[in-house]
Design a protein around this motif. Structure first.
Motif, PDB file in Angstrom:
ATOM      1  N   PRO A  19       0.876  -1.334   0.103  1.00 46.19           N
ATOM      2  CA  PRO A  19       0.071   0.016  -0.047  1.00 46.19           C
ATOM      3  C   PRO A  19       0.970   1.245   0.091  1.00 46.19           C
ATOM      4  O   PRO A  19       1.912   1.126   0.534  1.00 46.19           O
ATOM      5  CB  PRO A  19      -0.918  -0.106   1.240  1.00 46.19           C
ATOM      6  CG  PRO A  19       0.082  -0.928   2.091  1.00 46.19           C
ATOM      7  CD  PRO A  19       0.850  -2.108   1.225  1.00 46.19           C
ATOM      8  N   LYS A  26      -5.740  -1.260  -0.263  1.00 45.10           N
ATOM      9  CA  LYS A  26      -6.164   0.203  -0.245  1.00 45.10           C
ATOM     10  C   LYS A  26      -7.735   0.273   0.210  1.00 45.10           C
ATOM     11  O   LYS A  26      -8.154  -0.642   0.377  1.00 45.10           O
ATOM     12  CB  LYS A  26      -5.765   0.555  -1.672  1.00 45.10           C
ATOM     13  CG  LYS A  26      -6.284   0.062  -2.547  1.00 45.10           C
ATOM     14  CD  LYS A  26      -5.570   0.878  -3.975  1.00 45.10           C
ATOM     15  CE  LYS A  26      -6.697   0.181  -5.319  1.00 45.10           C
ATOM     16  NZ  LYS A  26      -7.961   0.848  -5.363  1.00 45.10           N
ATOM     17  N   THR A  57       0.842   4.593   1.401  1.00 43.85           N
ATOM     18  CA  THR A  57       0.079   5.403   2.525  1.00 43.85           C
ATOM     19  C   THR A  57       0.876   6.784   2.186  1.00 43.85           C
ATOM     20  O   THR A  57       1.729   7.084   1.425  1.00 43.85           O
ATOM     21  CB  THR A  57       0.473   4.857   3.586  1.00 43.85           C
ATOM     22  OG1 THR A  57       1.961   4.745   3.865  1.00 43.85           O
ATOM     23  CG2 THR A  57      -0.078   3.385   3.930  1.00 43.85           C
ATOM     24  N   ASP A 103      -6.788  -3.955  -3.929  1.00 38.98           N
ATOM     25  CA  ASP A 103      -7.929  -3.418  -2.951  1.00 38.98           C
ATOM     26  C   ASP A 103      -7.932  -3.945  -1.831  1.00 38.98           C
ATOM     27  O   ASP A 103      -8.482  -3.590  -0.620  1.00 38.98           O
ATOM     28  CB  ASP A 103      -9.349  -3.623  -3.746  1.00 38.98           C
ATOM     29  CG  ASP A 103     -10.237  -2.617  -2.930  1.00 38.98           C
ATOM     30  OD1 ASP A 103     -10.111  -1.505  -2.670  1.00 38.98           O
ATOM     31  OD2 ASP A 103     -11.310  -3.110  -2.622  1.00 38.98           O
ATOM     32  N   SER A 113      -6.438   4.317  -7.696  1.00 33.07           N
ATOM     33  CA  SER A 113      -7.816   4.505  -7.614  1.00 33.07           C
ATOM     34  C   SER A 113      -8.249   5.580  -8.469  1.00 33.07           C
ATOM     35  O   SER A 113      -7.848   6.643  -8.688  1.00 33.07           O
ATOM     36  CB  SER A 113      -8.576   4.934  -6.203  1.00 33.07           C
ATOM     37  OG  SER A 113      -9.825   5.291  -6.263  1.00 33.07           O
ATOM     38  N   VAL A 166      -6.375   4.729   1.475  1.00 31.01           N
ATOM     39  CA  VAL A 166      -5.061   4.469   0.601  1.00 31.01           C
ATOM     40  C   VAL A 166      -5.628   4.451  -0.851  1.00 31.01           C
ATOM     41  O   VAL A 166      -6.063   3.298  -1.202  1.00 31.01           O
ATOM     42  CB  VAL A 166      -4.425   3.148   1.135  1.00 31.01           C
ATOM     43  CG1 VAL A 166      -3.261   2.861   0.412  1.00 31.01           C
ATOM     44  CG2 VAL A 166      -4.178   3.374   2.619  1.00 31.01           C
ATOM     45  N   PRO A 167      -5.424   5.482  -1.549  1.00 28.21           N
ATOM     46  CA  PRO A 167      -5.853   5.239  -3.131  1.00 28.21           C
ATOM     47  C   PRO A 167      -4.833   4.667  -3.980  1.00 28.21           C
ATOM     48  O   PRO A 167      -5.241   4.399  -5.446  1.00 28.21           O
ATOM     49  CB  PRO A 167      -5.853   6.887  -3.508  1.00 28.21           C
ATOM     50  CG  PRO A 167      -4.702   7.389  -2.733  1.00 28.21           C
ATOM     51  CD  PRO A 167      -4.662   6.634  -1.456  1.00 28.21           C
ATOM     52  N   ALA A 182      -1.513   1.367  -4.791  1.00 27.39           N
ATOM     53  CA  ALA A 182      -0.909   0.169  -4.309  1.00 27.39           C
ATOM     54  C   ALA A 182       0.085  -0.413  -5.339  1.00 27.39           C
ATOM     55  O   ALA A 182      -0.324  -0.108  -6.590  1.00 27.39           O
ATOM     56  CB  ALA A 182      -1.728  -1.106  -3.555  1.00 27.39           C
TER      57      ALA A 182
END
Length: 347
Positions: free
Chosen positions: A6, A197, A8, A194, A43, A203-204, A206
């Motif tokens: 992820p 995230k 972050t 997902d 995302s 968290v958009p 990864a």
């Protein structure tokens, strides 16, 4: 081994922000260095924010119509209508992906990019140039699935990777020929990312590591993208919903003013009277001279000719089927211009 990393620490994204810069902030905060064969999953929300794809129109139904090519299915939920549509962004999904969650301090409705693969291509090129490694990019969004409960992430767009692993023509572990299997790798990557995230975790993005064979080396222009995973046209067995296909055959297309006038079934169970009344309005649609009297368990139909009455009975039986009801006509009146149709639940 596949590893999910992820990214972050990515701040709120605003119109005009460079997605590559945003990703680099996440990479730095998470202390992740991109490697050959990594796939970055981003995302769609932050892409939409950076592109300024947001509207303050309070009429969500109108916004959804503007972002749709066609309506596949529709149901009422309270005082609103939820529509499954083929979005201008490509996939078939609820509300064309128009979403009001996680819009940050800007608010409004976020819209999907109309060319998600182009968004991925530009981000992929920037990351490859900056980091000097061969990476793939997936732009993810969330959708429900027919016959399954819950939502999963899928590849709205993709670039720099094999979106499909076509196994047709090969053999399985027992040596039997594979005739159908074609793995949607980009969708699998989006769903896997997902897990680390998502909307709740804020968290958009990864990195999915360990898929070296899925990432393209060298030139990536012309490679299949997310849009190539969308099944439409003659290959789409489910171009309309169960109810919508019958209603369309009776002259009432989903998403049309006529559909609203006839009435749209709710998601929750409806009363028998409401369901029968909706079926009657559908049966009478565009039928000049036709009449109907709705009783507790019957519908009495009338028409100008015996032929028209027979056609009307057929239309009503089809319309009742949409409501999971069965219509059984009784003996017509002596003049052949009216008949009582009994109404029961489907077995």
């Amino acid at each position: 081994m596949v590893t999910l990393l992820p990214l972050t620490g990515i701040p709120e994204v605003h119109e005009g922000d460079d997605l590559a810069d945003v990703v680099d902030l996440g990479l730095a905060h998470a202390r992740v260095r991109l490697r050959d064969g990594d796939v970055l999953v981003v995302s769609s929300k932050i892409a939409s924010k950076s592109l300024g794809l947001v509207t303050d129109d309070t009429d969500k139904d109108r916004v959804v119509r503007e972002q749709s090519r066609r309506v596949v299915a529709e149901r009422t939920v309270g005082d609103r209508v939820t529509r499954i549509v083929e979005a201008t962004a490509g996939p078939v999904m609820a509300a064309a992906g128009v979403d009001g969650s996680n819009t940050g301090d800007r608010g409004g409705w976020l819209l999907l990019p109309h060319d998600p693969d182009d968004v991925c291509a530009r981000l992929c090129a920037s990351l490859r140039a900056r980091h000097g490694v061969a990476v793939g990019v997936v732009l993810s969004d969330t959708a429900g699935r027919p016959w399954r409960v819950g939502q999963v992430d899928f590849a709205l767009g993709a670039h720099g990777m094999h979106v499909l692993d076509d196994l047709r023509g090969g053999t399985d572990a027992d040596g039997r020929p594979l005739e159908v299997t074609s793995r949607a790798v980009a969708d699998e990557v989006a769903a896997a990312a997902d897990l680390v995230k998502g909307k709740v975790a804020a968290v958009p993005a990864a990195v999915v590591r360990g898929l070296r064979g899925a990432v393209l080396d060298g030139a990536t222009d012309g490679a299949p993208g997310g849009r190539d995973l969308v099944r439409t046209g003659p290959g789409d067995w489910f171009g309309l919903g169960r109810v919508e296909a019958v209603r369309a055959a009776l002259g009432v297309e989903p998403g049309s003013p006529e559909s609203v006038a006839v009435g749209i079934a709710p998601v929750a169970p409806d009363t028998r009277v409401a369901a029968v009344s909706r079926a009657v309005r559908l049966a009478l649609h565009d039928r000049e001279g036709a009449t109907a009297d709705v009783g507790p368990d019957t519908v009495t139909l009338g028409a100008d000719t015996a032929y028209d009455l027979g056609a009307l009975v057929t239309r009503l039986r089809a319309a009742l089927w949409c409501e999971r009801l069965v219509g059984e006509p009784r003996t017509p009146a002596a003049d052949g211009l009216s008949v009582v149709v009994g109404v029961t639940e489907q077995a």
